[in-house]
Design a protein around this motif. Structure first.
Motif, PDB file in Angstrom:
ATOM      1  N   ARG A  81       0.829  -1.197   0.000  1.00  0.00           N
ATOM      2  CA  ARG A  81       0.000   0.000   0.000  1.00  0.00           C
ATOM      3  C   ARG A  81       0.865   1.249   0.000  1.00  0.00           C
ATOM      4  O   ARG A  81       0.586   2.222  -0.676  1.00  0.00           O
ATOM      5  N   ALA A  82       1.932   1.257   0.810  1.00  0.00           N
ATOM      6  CA  ALA A  82       2.826   2.419   0.866  1.00  0.00           C
ATOM      7  C   ALA A  82       3.512   2.621  -0.477  1.00  0.00           C
ATOM      8  O   ALA A  82       3.703   3.745  -0.943  1.00  0.00           O
ATOM      9  N   LEU A  83       3.876   1.507  -1.122  1.00  0.00           N
ATOM     10  CA  LEU A  83       4.495   1.624  -2.444  1.00  0.00           C
ATOM     11  C   LEU A  83       3.528   2.220  -3.446  1.00  0.00           C
ATOM     12  O   LEU A  83       3.907   3.007  -4.314  1.00  0.00           O
ATOM     13  N   LEU A  84       2.270   1.819  -3.320  1.00  0.00           N
ATOM     14  CA  LEU A  84       1.257   2.350  -4.233  1.00  0.00           C
ATOM     15  C   LEU A  84       1.083   3.850  -4.061  1.00  0.00           C
ATOM     16  O   LEU A  84       1.001   4.612  -5.038  1.00  0.00           O
ATOM     17  N   LEU A  85       1.057   4.296  -2.808  1.00  0.00           N
ATOM     18  CA  LEU A  85       0.927   5.728  -2.545  1.00  0.00           C
ATOM     19  C   LEU A  85       2.156   6.491  -3.068  1.00  0.00           C
ATOM     20  O   LEU A  85       2.057   7.585  -3.650  1.00  0.00           O
ATOM     21  N   GLU A  86       3.300   5.865  -2.871  1.00  0.00           N
ATOM     22  CA  GLU A  86       4.534   6.512  -3.357  1.00  0.00           C
ATOM     23  C   GLU A  86       4.521   6.622  -4.864  1.00  0.00           C
ATOM     24  O   GLU A  86       4.928   7.658  -5.430  1.00  0.00           O
ATOM     25  N   GLN A  87       4.027   5.546  -5.494  1.00  0.00           N
ATOM     26  CA  GLN A  87       3.960   5.564  -6.956  1.00  0.00           C
ATOM     27  C   GLN A  87       2.984   6.631  -7.438  1.00  0.00           C
ATOM     28  O   GLN A  87       3.233   7.353  -8.405  1.00  0.00           O
ATOM     29  N   GLN A  88       1.865   6.777  -6.742  1.00  0.00           N
ATOM     30  CA  GLN A  88       0.876   7.784  -7.120  1.00  0.00           C
ATOM     31  C   GLN A  88       1.436   9.210  -6.959  1.00  0.00           C
ATOM     32  O   GLN A  88       1.221  10.080  -7.795  1.00  0.00           O
ATOM     33  N   ARG A  89       2.145   9.394  -5.807  1.00  0.00           N
ATOM     34  CA  ARG A  89       2.740  10.721  -5.589  1.00  0.00           C
ATOM     35  C   ARG A  89       3.785  11.021  -6.683  1.00  0.00           C
ATOM     36  O   ARG A  89       3.874  12.149  -7.189  1.00  0.00           O
ATOM     37  N   HIS A  90       4.542   9.975  -7.022  1.00  0.00           N
ATOM     38  CA  HIS A  90       5.558  10.178  -8.065  1.00  0.00           C
ATOM     39  C   HIS A  90       4.912  10.518  -9.395  1.00  0.00           C
ATOM     40  O   HIS A  90       5.362  11.425 -10.113  1.00  0.00           O
ATOM     41  N   ASN A  91       3.824   9.823  -9.724  1.00  0.00           N
ATOM     42  CA  ASN A  91       3.112  10.095 -10.972  1.00  0.00           C
ATOM     43  C   ASN A  91       2.516  11.496 -10.964  1.00  0.00           C
ATOM     44  O   ASN A  91       2.538  12.233 -11.970  1.00  0.00           O
ATOM     45  N   ALA A  92       1.947  11.887  -9.783  1.00  0.00           N
ATOM     46  CA  ALA A  92       1.355  13.230  -9.679  1.00  0.00           C
ATOM     47  C   ALA A  92       2.425  14.290  -9.827  1.00  0.00           C
ATOM     48  O   ALA A  92       2.230  15.321 -10.508  1.00  0.00           O
ATOM     49  N   ALA A  93       3.565  14.061  -9.181  1.00  0.00           N
ATOM     50  CA  ALA A  93       4.659  15.035  -9.305  1.00  0.00           C
ATOM     51  C   ALA A  93       5.151  15.128 -10.744  1.00  0.00           C
ATOM     52  O   ALA A  93       5.463  16.232 -11.269  1.00  0.00           O
ATOM     53  N   SER A  94       5.221  13.987 -11.428  1.00  0.00           N
ATOM     54  CA  SER A  94       5.655  13.984 -12.830  1.00  0.00           C
ATOM     55  C   SER A  94       4.680  14.775 -13.710  1.00  0.00           C
ATOM     56  O   SER A  94       5.077  15.550 -14.596  1.00  0.00           O
ATOM     57  N   LYS A  95       3.374  14.540 -13.417  1.00  0.00           N
ATOM     58  CA  LYS A  95       2.370  15.271 -14.187  1.00  0.00           C
ATOM     59  C   LYS A  95       2.477  16.776 -13.934  1.00  0.00           C
ATOM     60  O   LYS A  95       2.393  17.601 -14.874  1.00  0.00           O
ATOM     61  N   ILE A  96       2.653  17.115 -12.624  1.00  0.00           N
ATOM     62  CA  ILE A  96       2.768  18.539 -12.282  1.00  0.00           C
ATOM     63  C   ILE A  96       3.995  19.140 -12.981  1.00  0.00           C
ATOM     64  O   ILE A  96       3.949  20.237 -13.553  1.00  0.00           O
ATOM     65  N   GLN A  97       5.092  18.409 -12.938  1.00  0.00           N
ATOM     66  CA  GLN A  97       6.312  18.903 -13.596  1.00  0.00           C
ATOM     67  C   GLN A  97       6.109  19.027 -15.102  1.00  0.00           C
ATOM     68  O   GLN A  97       6.559  19.997 -15.751  1.00  0.00           O
ATOM     69  N   ALA A  98       5.423  18.035 -15.663  1.00  0.00           N
ATOM     70  CA  ALA A  98       5.178  18.076 -17.106  1.00  0.00           C
ATOM     71  C   ALA A  98       4.303  19.270 -17.470  1.00  0.00           C
ATOM     72  O   ALA A  98       4.552  19.981 -18.456  1.00  0.00           O
ATOM     73  N   VAL A  99       3.243  19.475 -16.629  1.00  0.00           N
ATOM     74  CA  VAL A  99       2.380  20.635 -16.889  1.00  0.00           C
ATOM     75  C   VAL A  99       3.170  21.947 -16.764  1.00  0.00           C
ATOM     76  O   VAL A  99       3.048  22.867 -17.584  1.00  0.00           O
ATOM     77  N   PHE A 100       4.025  21.988 -15.683  1.00  0.00           N
ATOM     78  CA  PHE A 100       4.812  23.214 -15.467  1.00  0.00           C
ATOM     79  C   PHE A 100       5.782  23.445 -16.622  1.00  0.00           C
ATOM     80  O   PHE A 100       5.902  24.557 -17.152  1.00  0.00           O
ATOM     81  N   HIS A 101       6.498  22.386 -17.019  1.00  0.00           N
ATOM     82  CA  HIS A 101       7.433  22.523 -18.145  1.00  0.00           C
ATOM     83  C   HIS A 101       6.706  22.881 -19.441  1.00  0.00           C
ATOM     84  O   HIS A 101       7.208  23.688 -20.252  1.00  0.00           O
ATOM     85  N   GLY A 102       5.522  22.287 -19.615  1.00  0.00           N
ATOM     86  CA  GLY A 102       4.754  22.611 -20.819  1.00  0.00           C
ATOM     87  C   GLY A 102       4.336  24.076 -20.836  1.00  0.00           C
ATOM     88  O   GLY A 102       4.404  24.753 -21.856  1.00  0.00           O
ATOM     89  N   ASN A 103       3.882  24.544 -19.644  1.00  0.00           N
ATOM     90  CA  ASN A 103       3.498  25.966 -19.563  1.00  0.00           C
ATOM     91  C   ASN A 103       4.698  26.873 -19.821  1.00  0.00           C
ATOM     92  O   ASN A 103       4.597  27.895 -20.524  1.00  0.00           O
ATOM     93  N   LYS A 104       5.837  26.511 -19.206  1.00  0.00           N
ATOM     94  CA  LYS A 104       7.035  27.316 -19.410  1.00  0.00           C
ATOM     95  C   LYS A 104       7.476  27.325 -20.881  1.00  0.00           C
ATOM     96  O   LYS A 104       7.853  28.376 -21.427  1.00  0.00           O
ATOM     97  N   GLU A 105       7.386  26.160 -21.506  1.00  0.00           N
ATOM     98  CA  GLU A 105       7.788  26.075 -22.911  1.00  0.00           C
ATOM     99  C   GLU A 105       6.836  26.871 -23.797  1.00  0.00           C
ATOM    100  O   GLU A 105       7.263  27.598 -24.716  1.00  0.00           O
TER     101      GLU A 105
END
Length: 240
Positions: free
Chosen positions: A1-25
């Motif tokens: 369960r903890a791994l799943l939450l970590e994976q979700q947080r990692h995916n959310a952070a990746s999405k946020i970073q992707a959105v941020f980089h996309g906006n910046k670009e």
């Protein structure tokens, strides 16, 4: 369960970073597009400004050329009018002088002719008087005795001799007067001829002086027109 939450947080952070980089670009691309549009607009404005300046310079050159041609035309017309006026004045002065010379010559000729006619009339009158005296003396001798006739003859001869002497003196005086009059007339004609030569020299010098002054004035005006034209051209051309 903890791994799943970590994976979700990692995916959310990746999405946020992707959105941020996309906006910046996208923001960077938009800024680059805006910068390119601004550069293009500035270039277009500069090109339009250059075209306007070029057209204005061409119009200025055309106006300057037209003004220069008009100035040259006015100068040429003024030169022609001045030369015509000077020529007319010189011709009028020359005709007046020639007319005065002819009038003076005719007056001198009339005076000489009148003096000659007067001398001829006086000579004829003296000859007629001598003939009359001779005829009267012969008529008186024919009606008188021989002694008185001889006396009359001698008196007539003495009278004729005196008359002849008087005639010779009158002729000498008349000849002297004619010689003096001829000398005066010759002196007048020589003086008039000398004055004519001096007047011709003065008129020629005056004409040359007028022409020299007019050419200098024309050259100075032409130099001023050319200098003004080059100055205006140098001011109107950008970068000079």
């Amino acid at each position: 369960r903890a791994l799943l939450l970590e994976q979700q947080r990692h995916n959310a952070a990746s999405k946020i970073q992707a959105v941020f980089h996309g906006n910046k670009e996208r923001q960077r691309l938009n800024e680059e597009k805006d910068q390119q549009k601004l550069l293009a607009a500035e270039k277009e404005h500069a090109r339009i400004q250059r075209l306007k300046e070029e057209k204005e310079r061409q119009r200025h050159l055309e106006r300057t050329k037209i003004a220069r041609e008009e100035a040259l035309k006015r100068e040429k017309q003024a030169r022609v009018e001045l030369e015509t006026t000077v020529a007319l004045r010189l011709q009028a002065a020359w005709r007046g002088r020639q007319g005065r010379i002819r009038a003076d010559g005719e007056k001198d000729n009339r005076r000489v002719s009148e003096e000659q006619q007067r001398a001829k009339a006086m000579k004829q009158k003296r000859e007629q008087q001598a003939a009359l005296w001779k005829a009267q003396g012969e008529e008186q001798v024919a009606h008188q005795p021989l002694s008185k006739a001889e006396e009359q003859r001698r008196g007539r001869e003495a009278a004729l001799k005196r008359l002849h002497d008087i005639e010779l003196k009158k002729q000498e005086l008349e000849q002297a007067k004619q010689d003096e009059a001829a000398s005066k007339i010759q002196a007048v004609f020589r003086g008039r001829d000398a004055r004519k030569k001096v007047y011709d020299v003065k008129m020629e010098r005056s004409a040359r002086q007028i022409q020299r002054m007019f050419r200098g004035r024309q050259a100075r005006r032409q130099f001023y027109v050319d200098l003004t034209f080059h100055r205006e051209r140098a001011v109107s051309i950008p970068g000079r």
